[in-house]
Motif scaffolding. Structure first.
Motif, short mmCIF file in Angstrom:
data_model
loop_
_atom_site.label_atom_id
_atom_site.label_comp_id
_atom_site.label_asym_id
_atom_site.label_seq_id
_atom_site.Cartn_x
_atom_site.Cartn_y
_atom_site.Cartn_z
N ILE A 84 62.64 34.05 -25.69
CA ILE A 84 61.70 34.57 -24.70
C ILE A 84 60.45 33.72 -24.58
N ASN A 85 60.14 32.93 -25.63
CA ASN A 85 58.99 32.04 -25.54
C ASN A 85 59.32 30.74 -24.82
N ARG A 86 60.57 30.56 -24.43
CA ARG A 86 60.96 29.40 -23.64
C ARG A 86 61.05 29.74 -22.15
N ILE A 87 60.81 31.01 -21.82
CA ILE A 87 60.86 31.39 -20.41
C ILE A 87 59.45 31.60 -19.90
N ASP A 88 59.30 31.96 -18.65
CA ASP A 88 57.98 32.07 -18.04
C ASP A 88 57.20 33.25 -18.59
N ASP A 89 55.87 33.17 -18.44
CA ASP A 89 54.97 34.16 -19.03
C ASP A 89 55.19 35.57 -18.49
N SER A 90 55.58 35.70 -17.22
CA SER A 90 55.73 37.02 -16.63
C SER A 90 56.81 37.83 -17.33
N VAL A 91 57.87 37.15 -17.77
CA VAL A 91 58.93 37.83 -18.52
C VAL A 91 58.50 38.04 -19.96
N LYS A 92 57.92 36.99 -20.56
CA LYS A 92 57.54 37.04 -21.97
C LYS A 92 56.50 38.12 -22.24
N ASN A 93 55.52 38.25 -21.36
CA ASN A 93 54.42 39.17 -21.60
C ASN A 93 54.82 40.64 -21.51
N ILE A 159 68.31 34.82 -21.38
CA ILE A 159 68.67 33.41 -21.18
C ILE A 159 68.77 33.05 -19.71
N LYS A 160 69.07 34.03 -18.87
CA LYS A 160 69.22 33.74 -17.43
C LYS A 160 67.92 33.22 -16.82
N HIS A 161 66.79 33.48 -17.48
CA HIS A 161 65.51 33.01 -16.96
C HIS A 161 65.25 31.55 -17.28
N LEU A 162 66.05 30.95 -18.15
CA LEU A 162 65.88 29.54 -18.47
C LEU A 162 66.33 28.69 -17.27
N LYS A 163 65.61 27.62 -16.99
CA LYS A 163 65.89 26.81 -15.81
C LYS A 163 66.85 25.65 -16.09
N ASP A 164 66.79 25.12 -17.28
CA ASP A 164 67.58 23.93 -17.62
C ASP A 164 69.00 24.33 -18.03
N PRO A 165 70.04 23.91 -17.28
CA PRO A 165 71.43 24.28 -17.63
C PRO A 165 71.85 23.80 -19.01
N GLN A 166 71.41 22.60 -19.39
CA GLN A 166 71.77 22.07 -20.71
C GLN A 166 71.12 22.90 -21.80
N GLU A 167 69.87 23.31 -21.56
CA GLU A 167 69.17 24.15 -22.53
C GLU A 167 69.88 25.50 -22.67
N LYS A 168 70.30 26.06 -21.55
CA LYS A 168 71.04 27.33 -21.58
C LYS A 168 72.29 27.22 -22.43
#
Length: 378
Positions: A84-93, A159-168
């Motif tokens: 969750i710390n690798r995704i955007d702040d709106s989701v993390k917060n 994980i769906k909030h991650l942007k990078d396919p390789q990172e996912k």
């Protein structure tokens, strides 16, 4: 002998790798620190298992307290917080992360308190008190089911909030491997607890699987996937004689080799994200914006932010941001909607903190003062 040697290698690797992630500006970020904590917790779980095999708990009874702490309850928490710390702040917060530590705190407190008499002889539990103890044990088992099964399962939706396919792909593999390990451990533990079956052989296999996670994270997560997003940088960092001293685990943070600087180009993923944040999200209008805030948004360290900006643009971070602010002021000057705005108001709206900073930055970028620029564009 070979078995314990493999465990000891994994323990050492997990501790050193965790320290490298925490201390190195290549890897250090708000998300990666939870990956380091995951490696530390897993190392302690394996260390306790080695102590059990070698009979250290018999020779040194106080070490039992290290074993009574439910370190395994932290593994799903840290992998969840890493994601969750690798995704955007709106989701993390929106996450109340402190709640995920409750099972660990409860279970560790209960287990240590219950076994105080075994080690220190502090008190003796009467037979009449065993009813309450059994209830507390059931609560502990309930927490075990919740913390081991829920956070990893919930992580798949994050994980769906991650942007990078390789990172996912990399994180899904890590999460699935850890999820299977924890689920198997839970089933094995419950089987031994309720049916009194010898589970030592299964636990030995699980411990060996945990060593695989250590080695796999080191190779895929750090080198091949490149948490630092730069394979050459990681290679040079890990192969510098002065980078890691295993005697005192001292990490050199900002002494990057020339080859690393040359390997950073404009197509660097983090620089592209920074450009997007400036051009589309106008983060420069935040007058309190600094390297640390940008680093947190990008999921890297503040030192790495400076390194990227300096190498690609040739300017420092402050000047890089101020250029966007100056461009914003120039657009306001050219736009009739802002004709009632004073130049200072435009500067403040664009993120500058004072008149002096605004005028100095504007002249440095354009070669003119704001008044001169405005008069020349009438």
């Amino acid at each position: 002998m070979i078995y314990t040697t493999l465990l000891n290698i994994a323990i050492f690797q997990g501790i050193v790798l965790g320290l490298v992630i925490l201390r190195s500006s290549l890897f250090n970020s708000n998300s990666n620190k939870y990956l380091a904590y995951l490696l530390f917790a897993l190392s302690i779980v394996l260390l306790n298992y080695v102590f059990e095999i070698e009979g250290a708990f018999t020779s040194y009874p106080l070490l039992r307290f290290l074993d009574y702490i439910e370190w395994i309850f932290l593994l799903p928490v840290f992998i969840f917080l890493f994601i969750i710390n690798r995704i955007d702040d709106s989701v993390k917060n929106r996450q109340r992360t402190y709640l995920y530590y409750i099972p660990f705190v409860y279970s560790s407190t209960f287990t240590i308190t219950y076994h105080l008499n075994d080690i220190l002889g502090v008190y003796k539990i009467e037979d009449s008190g065993m009813f309450i103890i059994n209830i507390l044990r059931l609560i502990q088992l309930l927490f075990a089911f919740i913390i081991i099964l829920f956070p990893p399962f919930y992580s798949y939706f994050m994980i769906k909030h991650l942007k990078d396919p390789q990172e996912k792909k990399w994180i899904i593999t890590l999460l699935t491997t850890l999820y299977l390990l924890l689920s198997t451990w839970l089933i094995t533990y419950m089987t031994g607890f309720f049916f009194g079956i010898d589970i030592s052989s299964t636990m030995s296999v699980l411990a060996l699987c945990a060593t695989f996670i250590m080695h796999w994270t080191a190779y895929i997560g750090i080198y091949k996937y490149k948490l630092a997003k730069n394979k050459d940088a990681v290679y040079h960092f890990l192969n510098q004689d002065s980078a890691v001293s295993y005697s005192n685990v001292q990490i050199v943070q900002n002494n990057f080799p020339q080859e690393y600087k040359e390997s950073i180009t404009a197509d660097n993923l983090y620089f592209q994200k920074l450009e997007l944040l400036c051009k589309d999200h106008h983060i420069y209008t935040d007058s309190t914006l600094n390297r640390e805030k940008v680093a947190e948004k990008l999921g890297i360290s503040a030192g790495y932010v400076s390194q990227i900006v300096n190498t690609i643009t040739g300017d420092n971070f402050a000047h890089y941001i101020n250029q966007y602010r100056v461009e914003a002021v120039k657009e306001m000057i050219s736009n009739s909607e802002y004709e009632n705005y004073t130049l200072l108001t435009m500067g403040l709206e664009s993120g500058f903190t004072s008149k002096t900073t605004f005028y100095n930055a504007f002249k440095k970028v354009t070669g003119q003062t704001p008044n001169e620029y405005k008069n020349s564009n009438k």
